[in-house]
Design a protein around this motif. Structure first.
Motif, PDB file in Angstrom:
ATOM      1  N   VAL A  97       0.847  -1.207   0.000  1.00 33.17           N
ATOM      2  CA  VAL A  97       0.000   0.000   0.000  1.00 33.17           C
ATOM      3  C   VAL A  97       0.878   1.250   0.000  1.00 33.17           C
ATOM      4  O   VAL A  97       1.697   1.440   0.910  1.00 33.17           O
ATOM      5  CB  VAL A  97      -0.936   0.015   1.231  1.00 33.17           C
ATOM      6  N   HIS A  98       0.719   2.113  -1.013  1.00 40.12           N
ATOM      7  CA  HIS A  98       1.500   3.345  -1.107  1.00 40.12           C
ATOM      8  C   HIS A  98       0.599   4.546  -0.819  1.00 40.12           C
ATOM      9  O   HIS A  98      -0.475   4.667  -1.402  1.00 40.12           O
ATOM     10  CB  HIS A  98       2.117   3.471  -2.502  1.00 40.12           C
ATOM     11  N   LYS A  99       1.107   5.438   0.058  1.00 40.71           N
ATOM     12  CA  LYS A  99       0.296   6.596   0.461  1.00 40.71           C
ATOM     13  C   LYS A  99       0.548   7.759  -0.479  1.00 40.71           C
ATOM     14  O   LYS A  99       1.704   8.084  -0.774  1.00 40.71           O
ATOM     15  CB  LYS A  99       0.682   7.009   1.881  1.00 40.71           C
ATOM     16  N   LEU A 100      -0.525   8.398  -0.927  1.00 41.71           N
ATOM     17  CA  LEU A 100      -0.411   9.628  -1.729  1.00 41.71           C
ATOM     18  C   LEU A 100      -1.047  10.737  -0.893  1.00 41.71           C
ATOM     19  O   LEU A 100      -2.284  10.753  -0.715  1.00 41.71           O
ATOM     20  CB  LEU A 100      -1.182   9.491  -3.041  1.00 41.71           C
ATOM     21  N   HIS A 101      -0.215  11.641  -0.362  1.00 48.22           N
ATOM     22  CA  HIS A 101      -0.751  12.668   0.530  1.00 48.22           C
ATOM     23  C   HIS A 101      -1.665  13.612  -0.227  1.00 48.22           C
ATOM     24  O   HIS A 101      -1.296  14.154  -1.266  1.00 48.22           O
ATOM     25  CB  HIS A 101       0.378  13.435   1.221  1.00 48.22           C
ATOM     26  N   GLN A 102      -2.861  13.820   0.304  1.00 44.88           N
ATOM     27  CA  GLN A 102      -3.866  14.653  -0.386  1.00 44.88           C
ATOM     28  C   GLN A 102      -3.410  16.126  -0.455  1.00 44.88           C
ATOM     29  O   GLN A 102      -2.578  16.565   0.329  1.00 44.88           O
ATOM     30  CB  GLN A 102      -5.204  14.555   0.346  1.00 44.88           C
ATOM     31  N   PRO A 103      -4.008  16.909  -1.367  1.00 48.39           N
ATOM     32  CA  PRO A 103      -3.728  18.350  -1.380  1.00 48.39           C
ATOM     33  C   PRO A 103      -4.403  19.014  -0.181  1.00 48.39           C
ATOM     34  O   PRO A 103      -5.269  18.410   0.457  1.00 48.39           O
ATOM     35  CB  PRO A 103      -4.380  18.819  -2.684  1.00 48.39           C
ATOM     36  N   ASN A 104      -4.052  20.261   0.086  1.00 47.75           N
ATOM     37  CA  ASN A 104      -4.790  21.019   1.100  1.00 47.75           C
ATOM     38  C   ASN A 104      -6.246  21.107   0.652  1.00 47.75           C
ATOM     39  O   ASN A 104      -6.529  21.038  -0.545  1.00 47.75           O
ATOM     40  CB  ASN A 104      -4.200  22.422   1.229  1.00 47.75           C
ATOM     41  N   PRO A 105      -7.170  21.260   1.621  1.00 53.86           N
ATOM     42  CA  PRO A 105      -8.592  21.253   1.238  1.00 53.86           C
ATOM     43  C   PRO A 105      -8.893  22.212   0.083  1.00 53.86           C
ATOM     44  O   PRO A 105      -8.438  23.352   0.080  1.00 53.86           O
ATOM     45  CB  PRO A 105      -9.296  21.688   2.517  1.00 53.86           C
ATOM     46  N   ARG A 131     -16.281  21.989   0.785  1.00 53.41           N
ATOM     47  CA  ARG A 131     -14.983  21.336   0.552  1.00 53.41           C
ATOM     48  C   ARG A 131     -15.180  20.202  -0.456  1.00 53.41           C
ATOM     49  O   ARG A 131     -16.015  19.327  -0.263  1.00 53.41           O
ATOM     50  CB  ARG A 131     -14.440  20.768   1.866  1.00 53.41           C
ATOM     51  N   MET A 132     -14.402  20.234  -1.517  1.00 56.29           N
ATOM     52  CA  MET A 132     -14.501  19.204  -2.547  1.00 56.29           C
ATOM     53  C   MET A 132     -13.549  18.049  -2.187  1.00 56.29           C
ATOM     54  O   MET A 132     -12.552  18.254  -1.498  1.00 56.29           O
ATOM     55  CB  MET A 132     -14.149  19.780  -3.928  1.00 56.29           C
ATOM     56  N   ALA A 133     -13.882  16.862  -2.690  1.00 56.42           N
ATOM     57  CA  ALA A 133     -13.106  15.664  -2.321  1.00 56.42           C
ATOM     58  C   ALA A 133     -11.886  15.521  -3.237  1.00 56.42           C
ATOM     59  O   ALA A 133     -11.827  14.637  -4.091  1.00 56.42           O
ATOM     60  CB  ALA A 133     -13.993  14.434  -2.389  1.00 56.42           C
ATOM     61  N   ALA A 134     -10.912  16.396  -3.046  1.00 63.62           N
ATOM     62  CA  ALA A 134      -9.740  16.410  -3.942  1.00 63.62           C
ATOM     63  C   ALA A 134      -8.722  15.355  -3.517  1.00 63.62           C
ATOM     64  O   ALA A 134      -8.346  15.275  -2.345  1.00 63.62           O
ATOM     65  CB  ALA A 134      -9.100  17.787  -3.919  1.00 63.62           C
ATOM     66  N   LEU A 146      -3.856  17.864 -10.801  1.00 68.54           N
ATOM     67  CA  LEU A 146      -3.039  18.747  -9.964  1.00 68.54           C
ATOM     68  C   LEU A 146      -3.916  19.897  -9.463  1.00 68.54           C
ATOM     69  O   LEU A 146      -4.916  20.254 -10.100  1.00 68.54           O
ATOM     70  CB  LEU A 146      -1.852  19.292 -10.763  1.00 68.54           C
ATOM     71  N   PHE A 147      -3.516  20.473  -8.334  1.00 74.61           N
ATOM     72  CA  PHE A 147      -4.381  21.477  -7.690  1.00 74.61           C
ATOM     73  C   PHE A 147      -3.625  22.773  -7.384  1.00 74.61           C
ATOM     74  O   PHE A 147      -4.116  23.588  -6.616  1.00 74.61           O
ATOM     75  CB  PHE A 147      -4.956  20.878  -6.397  1.00 74.61           C
ATOM     76  N   ASN A 148      -2.411  22.930  -7.965  1.00 73.51           N
ATOM     77  CA  ASN A 148      -1.603  24.095  -7.639  1.00 73.51           C
ATOM     78  C   ASN A 148      -1.326  24.118  -6.138  1.00 73.51           C
ATOM     79  O   ASN A 148      -1.582  25.120  -5.461  1.00 73.51           O
ATOM     80  CB  ASN A 148      -2.337  25.370  -8.085  1.00 73.51           C
ATOM     81  N   ASP A 149      -0.852  23.018  -5.620  1.00 73.91           N
ATOM     82  CA  ASP A 149      -0.742  22.781  -4.190  1.00 73.91           C
ATOM     83  C   ASP A 149       0.664  22.268  -3.891  1.00 73.91           C
ATOM     84  O   ASP A 149       1.277  21.611  -4.734  1.00 73.91           O
ATOM     85  CB  ASP A 149      -1.780  21.699  -3.832  1.00 73.91           C
ATOM     86  N   PRO A 150       1.179  22.536  -2.689  1.00 74.65           N
ATOM     87  CA  PRO A 150       2.515  22.035  -2.350  1.00 74.65           C
ATOM     88  C   PRO A 150       2.632  20.513  -2.453  1.00 74.65           C
ATOM     89  O   PRO A 150       3.729  19.974  -2.606  1.00 74.65           O
ATOM     90  CB  PRO A 150       2.715  22.480  -0.893  1.00 74.65           C
ATOM     91  N   ASN A 151       1.534  19.812  -2.362  1.00 68.72           N
ATOM     92  CA  ASN A 151       1.607  18.342  -2.459  1.00 68.72           C
ATOM     93  C   ASN A 151       1.575  17.828  -3.893  1.00 68.72           C
ATOM     94  O   ASN A 151       1.694  16.617  -4.115  1.00 68.72           O
ATOM     95  CB  ASN A 151       0.476  17.698  -1.650  1.00 68.72           C
TER      96      ASN A 151
END
Ligand code: KQY
Length: 364
Positions: free
Chosen positions: A265-273, A298-301, A317-322
């Motif tokens: 199982v590989h974790k993909l850290h979500q973007p900020n809300p 809040r959308m389920a990104a 992509l969400f223009n987010d640091p993650n």
């Protein structure tokens, strides 16, 4: 003429392949409805064009489009994208489209599920959905592929398979009384086994926080290849997604698949809300029967909602640091494919993401 078969794929030796197996192409639907897509769907059109363009670098793309939008779509899409006029109610090809099944002799057929717009008259996301429900039959006609009709309300985004006998889904969605209130868990499992040729079903309790599909698995967890999955993740204990991801991680790491393997199982850290702004809400038509969008929603990104193409992976992509860490992780997990990011805020504002607007046609 295509035939509607009376048997089931399992009885006939057909199975649903994993998304990572070879493709013949990808199906999408042009966005149009102004009570879901802001500003007359113009910003969404741009995002859909970018997704279609990215996928078409790797495989054929067919875009279905209403007669009203045919010329506009033709002028905006690259010429390698095939455009076909088909009536529709919205643009979620993953959920309204067919599930293709293949056999070892080069055969391909499709499964046509019942569709009720994610919950029917009481809890569904829009009304009517009759044209969406006809799409698998029309795809059967267009492709000349024979069809199985499954009397189960189910959307493609609520399942992921490894192509080797295992399916992952969520109880929140598939056992939701707004889909198949008269069917037990065992009966639903029976449909999945008969129509997709799976033997083992891994049930996760819930999908992503605030996912308006009632927790589709394709936003939470997906197969990279048999025995290897990616999971939407957060380390923020204050985030409601935290508990959901923890519970899924525990279940997945303790599970074995149809072949008796433990899952990696590989974790993909979500973007900020991703929070809907007042300006974004103002651009959406307000119509009874359609789920309203409000400022502050809040959308389920999630980065897990990517599409695996032949030789490529198309990632929201969400223009987010993650964004970059997610891209890096996916490059590691798919060393043999090119990982391409597409800015997807306009798609998530509609309630889904890149995986939700695409449907692969496997190569038999
Ligand atoms: O697969 C999906 N995520 C579909 C969502 C439909 C949203 C309609 N507002």
């Amino acid at each position: 003429m295509t035939i509607t078969l009376k048997s089931t794929p399992a009885a006939d030796g057909y199975r649903m392949p994993g998304e990572f197996e070879p493709h013949d192409g990808c199906w999408m639907i042009w966005p149009e409805r102004t009570d879901n897509w802001r500003m007359g769907a113009k910003p969404a059109e741009k995002a859909f064009v970018q997704v279609a363009e990215a996928i078409s670098r790797f495989e054929k793309v067919t875009m279905l489009v209403s007669g009203r939008q045919f010329v506009n779509a033709r002028n905006k899409l690259p010429s390698q994208v095939r455009l076909i006029e088909v009536s529709n109610n919205d643009s979620w090809m993953r959920d309204v489209g067919p599930t293709f099944v293949i056999n070892d002799q080069g055969g391909i057929r499709l499964v046509d599920w019942d569709f009720n717009a994610w919950g029917g008259l009481e809890e569904g996301l829009y009304f009517p959905w009759d044209q969406d429900d006809l799409i698998p039959r029309k795809v059967a006609e267009i492709t000349g592929v024979d069809r199985y009709k499954a009397s189960l309300v189910m959307e493609g985004g609520s399942i992921h398979v490894d192509g080797e006998g295992t399916l992952i889904t969520t109880e929140e969605c598939l056992l939701n009384p707004n889909r198949n209130p008269k069917l037990s868990r065992q009966q639903i499992e029976g449909f999945l086994k008969n129509y997709l040729s799976v033997e083992k079903i891994i049930w996760l309790p819930r999908g992503c926080y605030n996912d308006e599909t009632d927790g589709h698995v394709d936003n939470l967890c997906c197969y990279i290849r048999p025995g290897v999955v990616a999971l939407n993740w957060t380390d923020d204990q204050e985030d409601p997604q935290y508990e959901i991801s923890q519970e899924a991680y525990k279940l997945l790491t303790e599970a074995t698949d149809a072949k008796g393997r433990k899952l990696e199982v590989h974790k993909l850290h979500q973007p900020n809300p991703v929070i809907v702004t007042a300006e974004e809400c103002e651009g959406i038509d307000q119509v009874e029967g359609t789920i309203p969008r409000q400022e502050g929603d809040r959308m389920a990104a999630s980065y897990v909602n990517f599409y695996i193409a032949d030789g490529g992976v198309i990632v929201p992509l969400f223009n987010d640091p993650n964004d970059q860490p997610a891209m890096n992780k996916l490059k590691e997990l798919f060393p043999e494919r090119e990982v391409v990011g597409v800015y997807a805020r306009e798609i998530i504002l509609g309630g889904g993401n890149i995986h939700c607007i695409t449907q692969q046609q496997p190569k038999p």
